[in-house]
Enzyme design. Structure first.
Site: not given
Ligand code: NAD
Length: 250
Positions: A157, A161
């Site tokens: 991951y 990123k």
């Molecule tokens: P989340 O799991 O709620 O959202 C991620 C979404 O991506 C989900 O709805 C999932 O179904 C979708 N997804 C996964 N694989 C997919 C694919 N192949 N095609 C289309 N959609 C797909 O989590 P989140 O925290 O809202 O994550 C959103 C983004 O933020 C991600 O890129 C994550 O890495 C990033 N992020 C999150 C955090 C955190 O602390 N939550 C921190 C840094 C970065």
């Protein structure tokens, strides 16, 4: 008047979490939004659409697997066919699987790279081709605090990123003079399903180095995404904007 009146775009990974928050925020500011997520998340994605349309906004769901070029090309086409242009895009779909570097399964490594890295590249590819045709647009990728520093138990991951950070900076420089602005947000620990589902020990470790000692909200990330996608950030190109409670500040 909203910043996105008369504009249209897409948000991937918008069935919940950060993507849902930005989809709703774009619509609140007048934008028409294509909500993209996996077919298996149709129910939740359609709930995002409902939350927008019941407040008078415009949105549709397009089932998309961001690892599949045909899907991503069709997603961009759906935005243009439905709303006439692709003015903004938030490439946000992502997955997290945890494990020590020597213990991660090869299939999990490949899947994380496919979604978190290749998915962002594919999205930018088709979005940029469309934005070139229409004379401009704004793209915001979701990187991560894990795109800026190492994070134990999240090797693939972190690698994906970090690569999103590099892709964002490179593409930003390539297309800025074509009126296509590309930036990224780097969220820290945000309370979404991705984090809620982690073991308590892992959740605690996320907050340990962070000055504010709390999880951020998806809305706090959405605010930054909207700013980066709006003309209010017109001189911001290739920025990786940390929204992490200060986690990477020292
Ligand atoms: P989340 O799991 O709620 O959202 C991620 C979404 O991506 C989900 O709805 C999932 O179904 C979708 N997804 C996964 N694989 C997919 C694919 N192949 N095609 C289309 N959609 C797909 O989590 P989140 O925290 O809202 O994550 C959103 C983004 O933020 C991600 O890129 C994550 O890495 C990033 N992020 C999150 C955090 C955190 O602390 N939550 C921190 C840094 C970065």
């Amino acid at each position: 008047m909203g910043d996105f009146d008369g504009k249209a775009g897409l948000v991937s990974g918008a069935a919940g979490g950060i993507g849902r928050a930005t989809a709703i925020a774009f619509a609140r500011e007048g934008g028409s939004v294509v909500v993209a997520d996996l077919e298996t998340l149709r129910h939740q994605a359609e709930e995002t659409v409902r939350l927008i349309t019941e407040n008078g906004g415009a949105a549709i769901f397009v089932a998309t697997d961001v690892t599949q070029a045909d899907d991503v090309e069709a997603l961009v086409a759906a935005v243009v066919d439905t709303y006439g242009s692709l003015d903004f895009a938030h490439n946000n779909a992502g997955i997290l699987k945890v494990g020590f570097t020597a213990e991660i399964e090869e299939a999990d490594f490949d899947q994380i790279i496919a979604v978190d890295l290749k998915g962002v590249w594919l999205a930018m590819k088709y979005e940029i081709l469309q934005m070139q045709k229409q004379g401009g647009g704004a793209i915001v990728n979701t990187a991560s605090e894990a795109g800026l520093v190492g994070t134990p138990m999240a090797g693939p991951y972190v690698a994906a990123k970090h690569a999103v950070v590099g892709l964002t900076k490179t593409a930003a420089g390539e297309y800025a003079n074509q009126n296509i602005r590309i930036n990224a947000v780097a969220p820290g620990a945000i309370e979404t399903p991705m984090i809620t589902d982690l073991p308590q020990e892992a959740r605690d470790s996320l907050l340990a180095p962070q000055p504010l000692h709390r999880f951020g909200t998806a809305d706090e990330v959405a605010d930054a995404v909207l700013w980066l996608a709006s003309p209010r950030s017109s001189f911001v190109v290739g920025a990786i904007l940390s929204i992490d409670g200060g986690a990477t500040s020292n």
